[in-house]
Design an enzyme around this catalytic site. Structure first.
Site, short mmCIF file in Angstrom:
data_model
loop_
_atom_site.label_atom_id
_atom_site.label_comp_id
_atom_site.label_asym_id
_atom_site.label_seq_id
_atom_site.Cartn_x
_atom_site.Cartn_y
_atom_site.Cartn_z
N HIS A 66 -6.20 -2.00 15.30
CA HIS A 66 -6.47 -1.25 14.07
C HIS A 66 -6.29 -2.15 12.84
CE1 HIS A 66 -6.37 2.50 11.56
NE2 HIS A 66 -5.63 1.73 10.78
N GLU A 67 -5.15 -2.83 12.78
CA GLU A 67 -4.89 -3.67 11.60
C GLU A 67 -5.88 -4.83 11.56
OE1 GLU A 67 -3.06 -2.13 9.67
OE2 GLU A 67 -2.11 -0.82 11.16
N GLU B 237 -2.15 -3.92 7.01
CA GLU B 237 -3.23 -4.88 7.22
C GLU B 237 -3.36 -5.95 6.13
OE1 GLU B 237 -3.67 -1.53 6.45
OE2 GLU B 237 -5.34 -1.27 5.07
N ASN B 238 -2.29 -6.33 5.45
CA ASN B 238 -2.37 -7.36 4.41
C ASN B 238 -3.24 -8.53 4.86
OD1 ASN B 238 -0.06 -5.91 3.20
ND2 ASN B 238 1.02 -6.83 4.93
N HIS C 255 -9.18 -3.70 10.21
CA HIS C 255 -9.16 -3.48 8.75
C HIS C 255 -9.66 -4.71 7.99
CE1 HIS C 255 -7.66 0.41 7.68
NE2 HIS C 255 -6.47 0.28 8.22
N GLY D 10 3.46 2.43 10.71
CA GLY D 10 3.22 1.62 11.91
C GLY D 10 3.06 0.15 11.60
N ALA D 11 2.16 -0.15 10.67
CA ALA D 11 1.85 -1.54 10.37
C ALA D 11 1.00 -1.58 9.11
CB ALA D 11 1.08 -2.17 11.53
N GLU E 74 -9.64 4.29 6.46
CA GLU E 74 -8.78 4.74 7.55
C GLU E 74 -9.54 5.49 8.64
OE1 GLU E 74 -6.20 3.37 8.03
OE2 GLU E 74 -5.52 2.66 6.08
N GLU F 71 0.86 -1.18 0.00
CA GLU F 71 0.00 0.00 0.00
C GLU F 71 0.89 1.23 0.00
OE1 GLU F 71 -2.81 0.35 3.22
OE2 GLU F 71 -3.72 2.11 2.33
N1 B3K Z 1 -2.89 1.03 5.68
C1 B3K Z 1 -1.58 1.20 6.22
C2 B3K Z 1 -0.90 2.44 5.76
C3 B3K Z 1 -0.18 2.30 4.49
C4 B3K Z 1 0.63 3.56 4.22
C5 B3K Z 1 1.23 3.58 2.87
N2 B3K Z 1 2.08 4.73 2.65
C6 B3K Z 1 -1.58 1.18 7.71
C7 B3K Z 1 -2.88 1.43 8.36
O1 B3K Z 1 -3.46 2.50 8.28
O2 B3K Z 1 -3.39 0.54 8.97
ZN ZN Z 2 -5.31 1.87 8.80
#
Ligand code: B3K
Ligand code: ZN
Length: 921
Positions: free
Chosen positions: A304-305, A271-272, A308, A268-269, A327, A126
């Site tokens: 949070h992840e 969410e794959n 998602h 931070g992390a 987000e 991402e």
């Molecule tokens: N979705 C990712 C953020 C990706 C940032 C890319 N530059 C983390 C999050 O918001 O959970």
């Molecule tokens: Zn997020």
């Protein structure tokens, strides 16, 4: 070097994809010095878009071969240019395209795509990293079924992981030193959710039984030797999984949920699907290495992840303009998780503090944008406080307007309608509206308007009729965003917002008045949510027995700047009696801001000399240049009561109340009054107020510090966290005492708190305090801290941070010296954030030094870093956002620094967009 000219993309130009990818089968072979990626894409033409060529994104890829439906494609049939592979000529409506590319993960310092870190190979896709792995239509509305085979050296990379379920694995037939594993993800997903890992890691395993009885394997993978630091992350994951079932009825949907921690990570992390990749900062924790705040950060980011998986993965974004769809909503969900599992009031206070430090200035600066921007050049620049935190505030307002049950029905409808789809913010709001019957037509403007609205309030009480009349007015001035829109001929959204204003009326006896609006038969409740939908509206409350003090925006019901004339006595009344804990805190902050602005004015009016350099051995970093006649006794008394309450009631709330508004927040308050930011005066006022409180309330600080001495082993639980926060706040104030007391009574305690065997919360509180003191103990403490922790990266980050944020003169030079320290590494984002962002973002007085030394330092770092890691460089560049709010001398230095960056040949477009906007706003 290629010059990356930022090209602006517009929301209005969205068109559906011409081709869809139904499935993608990847084969990634990792070798020393390169990786080879074979991708087999089953594509179908979108019948609505006839004759369009098949266009795939690709960046930093070396194309080795292309075949279409099994036959090698003639070189005349395709073009590779401008980061795209275009297959032209007649194509069947369905075809299988196979490409082989070579990539270079070992030299991928952008940390986007596939890259090498210490223990192996990791991905970050991402927003647009997948195109750095293979050719693909890299946009979130192309959702495909993924399978992936990974092949790598067996001994060095024993774990081969990807999304979904493991389906097969083995040793390579032609080379027994290599092995492979095949993964299959049953859920169609956009490619930004793809992940793979090939690494040597330790793993902590556990299980979770979902509400409907499905057993899920949970796994946290960390660098070898760190297993004793992942228990908290695992516990947080299980808590989050249960919470989402209970609060939103959402269950996990795969057989496994994996978290992999990596030390080199831009954010931070991530969410794959089924395979989250985390910055180590949000996984690893042990009482002696992590602070209470770190533990809480882990709780929140893990949650949070995980959240998602539904808000982001099962229902994803149609395009990147919709980023806040996932987000803002997911931040709101993690905030609610925090509120339900910790203190709701403290959680809310911390969120609003973060909004004021990070989002309000963004809304007022050159990068201002609404939560759904209409244009961008580099999407990575829009993972912002606005999209995330203001986005969460917008969701919270919907929650406030619909109520908890209405909101839940809206969520249910959203999933019922859109599971498996890539959708827009409108779709979300429509589900909320349709499920609740609440008209959100006007509310939708929050998605399109930038800037922080101003809410002006005035109230009068008529003793004869027992009526309280409240008039509310909203205004929203155009921001840099509207200017950018107008310049590019885009329509500007105007019109009033729908603002939920939660209010209570606090009577002289401290109780809330029952609220009855004129025309209503009887009173209903003591907190009411008023809908402000006009520029100005008047609300009349009847049967109010006595002149009340209005408590507006309870729980911070809308992300606005409130202007409401209230006397010091009224604010003190709210501080003491408001039934809304957030507004008790808020009243204290408003009072403190008023006092501090008076201090800033006193300093400027008297044109006092700047605080002198420290006297040798004086201890404190600077002399007290400012008197204290601007500090009302009532404020000191109110702080005294806060300390009493902290001892008898909630220490965590007391700690929040004693935390004076940050220098950055005071700077915005100066700007709001039409002033120019004087960082020295702001710093001097804040430090002077702290010193005054330390002197006047010493006995109370001592009493509380003694009473809160720990009596049990460390645990990061609510009550201990609150006690440590208040105790360390007291010690921080005591460290503002005059030299004799400081040396005799405070420094020994700071030093003792640093002794081995303690916890990192107390240690770092002591070290950060000592780092502000010009005493020999400072150097000893820093050296003694470094040595035993030199191999614990996250702890060494803290060591860099406390030095970067030091008040002491010469900090800019010291930061430059630290950049030469063997442990500093420009390629590691955590290190850069600790030292450079610590200095540029959290040390306003030194970053904005009048001699331009802070700006020059930032420009030097950004210039070098933009070629290594554009995303991280761009974040540092945001430190310049408010440069026009300073005096002419500082502006000249800032402009020179910005122009120096802008002139770099081949400047990364991330940085070009930020610096370009800063220079033109
Ligand atoms: N979705 C990712 C953020 C990706 C940032 C890319 N530059 C983390 C999050 O918001 O959970
Ligand atoms: Zn997020």
């Amino acid at each position: 070097m290629r010059t990356e000219t930022p090209v602006t993309l517009y929301l209005k130009d969205y068109t559906p994809p011409a081709w869809r990818v139904n499935s993608v089968d990847l084969h990634v072979a990792i070798h020393d010095g390169h990786a080879e990626v074979r991708a087999r894409l089953a594509c179908t033409r979108n019948p609505a878009v006839a004759d369009a060529p098949l266009v795939l994104d690709g960046e930093a890829l070396q194309l080795l071969s292309v075949t279409l439906d099994g036959a090698a494609l003639d070189a005349t049939r395709y073009v590779v240019a401008d980061d795209r592979l275009t297959i032209a000529g007649p194509l069947p409506d369905a075809c299988v395209l196979e490409t082989v590319v070579r990539i270079d993960p070992d030299r991928n310092t952008h940390l986007s795509g596939l890259y090498r870190s210490r223990d192996g190979y990791f991905t970050q896709c991402e927003a647009e990293g997948f195109r750095r792995i293979t050719f693909f239509p890299d946009r979130p509305d192309v959702m495909a079924r993924f399978s992936c085979t990974i092949e790598a050296d067996r001994a060095r990379f024993p774990h081969l992981l990807s999304n979904g379920n493991p389906v097969a694995a083995g040793v390579c037939a032609d080379d027994a030193t290599r092995h492979w594993a095949r993964w299959d993800d049953p859920y169609a997903k956009p490619c930004y959710l793809f992940a793979l890992v090939a690494a040597k890691l330790d793993v902590l395993e556990d299980e979770f039984l979902t509400a409907s009885g499905h057993k899920v394997r949970l796994a946290v993978y960390v660098e070898p030797g760190k297993l004793d630091q992942c228990g908290h992350a695992m516990a947080a994951l299980k808590k989050a999984m249960r919470w989402d079932e209970q609060r939103f009825g959402l269950e996990y949907d795969l057989d496994q949920y994996m978290i992999v921690a990596v030390g080199d990570f831009n954010m931070g992390a991530m969410e794959n699907k089924g395979l989250n990749i985390f910055n180590t900062k949000y996984v690893l924790a042990r009482p002696d290495t992590a602070t209470d705040a770190d533990y809480q950060g882990i709780d929140r980011v893990v949650a949070h992840e995980y959240f998602h998986n539904w808000t982001g993965n099962r229902v994803t974004c149609r395009d990147w303009f919709q980023l806040s769809l996932k987000e803002g909503l997911t931040v709101f969900r993690d905030q609610e998780f925090g509120a339900d599992t910790h203190s709701r009031a403290v959680t809310r206070i911390q969120e609003v503090r973060a909004l004021r430090v990070g989002q309000f200035p963004e809304d007022a600066g050159p990068m201002a944008h609404p939560i759904r921007p209409a244009s961008y050049a580099e999407i990575n620049n829009f993972y912002t406080a606005t999209v995330y935190n203001k986005g969460a505030e917008v969701i919270r307002m919907i929650h406030t307007l619909l109520g908890r049950d209405g909101f839940r029905r809206g969520m249910d409808l959203y999933f019922q309608r859109h599971d498996g789809q890539a959708v827009t913010c409108e779709d979300f709001v429509a589900a909320m509206q349709d499920a609740s019957g609440v008209d959100l037509t006007q509310f939708r403007r929050w998605y399109a308007r930038a800037g922080t609205p101003r809410l002006t309030a005035s109230g009068t009480y008529d003793a004869a009729t027992k009526r309280y009349t409240l008039t509310l007015t909203q205004t929203l001035a155009p921001t840099a965003y509207e200017k950018r829109l107008a310049e590019s001929g885009q329509p500007v959204v105007e019109g009033t917002l729908h603002i939920p204003v939660a209010l209570g009326l606090v009577l002289p006896n401290g109780h809330d008045a029952p609220l009855k609006l004129a025309g209503e038969a009887e009173a209903a409740g003591t907190t009411r949510v008023l809908s402000l939908t006009e520029p100005t509206q008047t609300f009349v409350f009847e049967d109010v027995p006595d002149a009340p003090v209005a408590s507006l925006l309870r729980d911070f019901s809308a992300p606005v700047q409130l202007e409401f004339e209230q006397t010091d006595a009224e604010l003190a009344h709210l501080m003491a009696h408001d039934s809304d804990a957030f507004n008790r805190w808020e009243a204290g902050q408003r009072l403190a801001t008023r006092v501090l602005l008076a201090g800033v004015n006193a300093q400027q009016r008297a044109a006092l000399p700047r605080p002198p350099l420290p006297q040798a051995g004086e201890g404190r970093g600077e002399g007290n240049a400012l008197g204290s006649d601007w500090i009302p006794d009532a404020f000191v008394a109110a702080c005294g009561r806060v300390l009493d309450d902290g001892l008898n009631g909630d220490p965590a709330l007391a700690a929040e109340a004693l935390n004076l508004p940050a220098e950055a927040v005071l700077a915005e308050a100066v700007v709001a009054q039409g002033g120019t930011i004087d960082p020295e005066a702001i710093h001097a006022a804040r430090v002077s107020l702290r010193r005054h409180l330390a002197a006047r309330l010493r006995d109370k600080f001592e009493t509380v510090w003694n009473a809160l001495a720990p009596s049990e082993a460390y645990a990061p639980d609510g009550s201990q966290v609150g006690q440590r926060a208040l105790r360390n706040a007291c010690l921080g104030y005591l460290a503002e005492s005059e030299a004799d007391y400081l040396k005799a009574s405070v420094v020994p305690r700071l030093t003792a708190q640093l002794a081995p065997g303690g916890n990192m919360t107390d240690e770092i509180a002591a070290l950060a305090t000592l780092a502000n003191l010009d005493l020999p103990e400072r150097e000893t403490a820093l050296a003694d801290f470094y040595a035993p922790w030199r191999n614990e990266a996250l702890v060494i980050d803290k060591w860099f941070s406390v030095q970067a944020t030091s008040r002491l003169p010469g900090t800019a030079a010291h930061v430059r010296a630290l950049m030469q320290h063997p442990a500093f590494d420009l390629k590691n984002p955590n290190r850069v954030y600790a030292l450079i962002r610590g200095f540029c973002g959290a040390n306003p007085r030194h970053f904005h030094a009048a001699d331009g030394s802070g700006y020059a330092l930032a420009a030097d770092v950004i210039s070098e870093l933009q070629a290594i890691n554009p995303q991280v460089a761009s974040r540092i560049a945001r430190s310049f956002d408010r440069w026009r709010q300073f005096d002419a001398g500082r502006q000249a230095h800032a402009r020179a620094a910005l122009e120096r960056i802008a002139a770099i040949e081949g400047l990364a477009k991330d940085v070009a967009e930020v610096v370009g906007n800063a220079l033109k706003a």
